[in-house]
Design an enzyme around this catalytic site. Sequence first.
Site, mmCIF file in Angstrom:
data_model
loop_
_atom_site.group_PDB
_atom_site.id
_atom_site.type_symbol
_atom_site.label_atom_id
_atom_site.label_comp_id
_atom_site.label_asym_id
_atom_site.label_seq_id
_atom_site.Cartn_x
_atom_site.Cartn_y
_atom_site.Cartn_z
ATOM 1 N N LYS A 1 0.815 -1.228 0.000
ATOM 2 C CA LYS A 1 0.000 0.000 0.000
ATOM 3 C C LYS A 1 0.839 1.264 0.000
ATOM 4 O O LYS A 1 0.445 2.271 -0.582
ATOM 5 C CB LYS A 1 -0.966 0.002 1.194
ATOM 6 N N LYS B 1 -11.483 -4.537 -2.900
ATOM 7 C CA LYS B 1 -12.274 -3.314 -3.019
ATOM 8 C C LYS B 1 -11.482 -2.212 -3.689
ATOM 9 O O LYS B 1 -12.047 -1.300 -4.258
ATOM 10 C CB LYS B 1 -12.623 -2.797 -1.610
ATOM 11 N N LYS C 1 -5.516 -10.541 -5.934
ATOM 12 C CA LYS C 1 -6.693 -10.937 -5.145
ATOM 13 C C LYS C 1 -7.882 -10.031 -5.473
ATOM 14 O O LYS C 1 -7.700 -8.878 -5.875
ATOM 15 C CB LYS C 1 -6.382 -10.927 -3.648
HETATM 16 P P1 TYM Z 1 -10.623 -6.440 4.809
HETATM 17 O O1 TYM Z 1 -11.664 -5.440 5.143
HETATM 18 O O2 TYM Z 1 -9.691 -6.136 3.691
HETATM 19 O O3 TYM Z 1 -11.297 -7.836 4.492
HETATM 20 C C1 TYM Z 1 -12.259 -8.456 5.368
HETATM 21 C C2 TYM Z 1 -12.069 -9.961 5.345
HETATM 22 O O4 TYM Z 1 -12.198 -10.464 4.012
HETATM 23 C C3 TYM Z 1 -11.071 -11.258 3.668
HETATM 24 N N1 TYM Z 1 -10.787 -11.085 2.230
HETATM 25 C C4 TYM Z 1 -10.601 -12.106 1.370
HETATM 26 N N2 TYM Z 1 -10.621 -13.437 1.527
HETATM 27 C C5 TYM Z 1 -10.410 -14.217 0.428
HETATM 28 N N3 TYM Z 1 -10.189 -13.709 -0.814
HETATM 29 C C6 TYM Z 1 -10.154 -12.365 -1.011
HETATM 30 N N4 TYM Z 1 -9.952 -11.875 -2.239
HETATM 31 C C7 TYM Z 1 -10.369 -11.497 0.104
HETATM 32 N N5 TYM Z 1 -10.402 -10.139 0.251
HETATM 33 C C8 TYM Z 1 -10.660 -9.909 1.571
HETATM 34 C C9 TYM Z 1 -9.931 -10.696 4.531
HETATM 35 O O5 TYM Z 1 -8.913 -11.645 4.714
HETATM 36 C C10 TYM Z 1 -10.663 -10.378 5.826
HETATM 37 O O6 TYM Z 1 -10.767 -11.529 6.642
HETATM 38 N N6 TYM Z 1 -7.204 -5.605 8.386
HETATM 39 C C11 TYM Z 1 -8.463 -6.280 8.102
HETATM 40 C C12 TYM Z 1 -9.586 -5.874 9.021
HETATM 41 C C13 TYM Z 1 -9.271 -6.068 10.470
HETATM 42 C C14 TYM Z 1 -9.232 -7.304 11.161
HETATM 43 C C15 TYM Z 1 -8.906 -6.948 12.513
HETATM 44 C C16 TYM Z 1 -9.446 -8.626 10.798
HETATM 45 C C17 TYM Z 1 -8.982 -5.075 11.342
HETATM 46 N N7 TYM Z 1 -8.777 -5.604 12.580
HETATM 47 C C18 TYM Z 1 -8.788 -7.926 13.479
HETATM 48 C C19 TYM Z 1 -9.297 -9.597 11.800
HETATM 49 C C20 TYM Z 1 -8.984 -9.245 13.123
HETATM 50 C C21 TYM Z 1 -8.883 -5.921 6.671
HETATM 51 O O7 TYM Z 1 -8.528 -4.887 6.166
HETATM 52 O O8 TYM Z 1 -9.777 -6.798 6.114
#
Ligand code: TYM
Length: 339
Positions: free
Chosen positions: A115, A204, A201
Amino acid sequence: MRIVSGIQPTGNLHLGNYLGAIRNWVRMQDEWSAKGGECLYFLADLHAISMPHSPAELAANTREMVAALVSCGIDPDKSVLFNQAQVPAHAEMQWLLNGTARMGWLNRMTQWKDKAGKNREGASVALFTYPVLQAADVLLYQATHVPVGEDQKQHLELARDVAQKFNNDFASEDAPVFTLPDPIIPPEAARIMSLRDGSAKMSKSDPSDMSRINLTDDADAIMQKVRKAKTDPEPLPGTMEGLAGRPEANNLVGIYAAMAGISPADVLARFEGQGFGQFKPALGELLVEKLSPMAARYRELREDRAALDAILAKGAEKARALAAPTLARTYDALGLVRG
Ligand code: TYM
């Protein structure tokens, strides 16, 4: 047993989020709440300010994401559903853990490298310390299990490192302050890839909306995105070995398997020898059938702002109470006097 996980409220919920994480959240909520286990699911709105953002959009997206999660099956009576901003303990805990996390650990995070890109000097401090907030999110509640997609594995390992170092430095062996959380990554949908590029991947932040299926897409949009998905000219093989070196085909077969609740090998057994001209409409129809009830609930719920705010207020009240004991122990362990 305590399950904790989060999602950033940046725009739409897409198929990668749903198959990689949210579907597991719902499954765990239904299985574990019956056994007395607790599930906490939150919107990582504090994480969302690590990138340039529009305040009005963040507020709207936060409410929309609550509507999306409830539409997918998160039940605010069974799970604690809230946003970080209403639970100040997350930000406090991050600061307390900043003393334990090491610069070297954060420097190795692939998300930070991706990023920030070449513009590290211009990236926000929040983007760099983002994984410490993520560690705070789970350690605050003594999470035992964290359901996430593959891309969050490294952040979870960092949370374990932070917990371990803090326990070593500031707690006795028989009374650790933090539980080391285990990631739960679904093997069949750990990494859903872009429909336009089998090596990236589904995300968004991809500028092309054709790269992802959103919960808000109608049947026509879903059929069109699947029809236009990048593929190769070969027919589908009969065995998994035949998918080697074919990332786009592998991704579509994986999506079909995850949506149908069968293994990728079973998908190949069903479609062996057929070209994408036959497979894609079948996949599109399956997606429409499974996603449209959720999309319909979502369209209805997102209009009811008072109901969405009430869900968040109720969840935050529960989360604040659950966070308080560990936060207090953390202040104490560090020798911070609070009267
Ligand atoms: P975020 O918002 O990017 O994504 C939310 C969840 O979706 C999963 N994910 C995917 N899984 C499979 N294939 C994909 N293409 C894909 N894109 C997204 C992510 O792995 C995630 O589980 N940093 C985290 C949010 C967060 C968090 C936490 C998660 C903040 N604090 C504590 C767990 C525990 C994030 O940006 O996820």
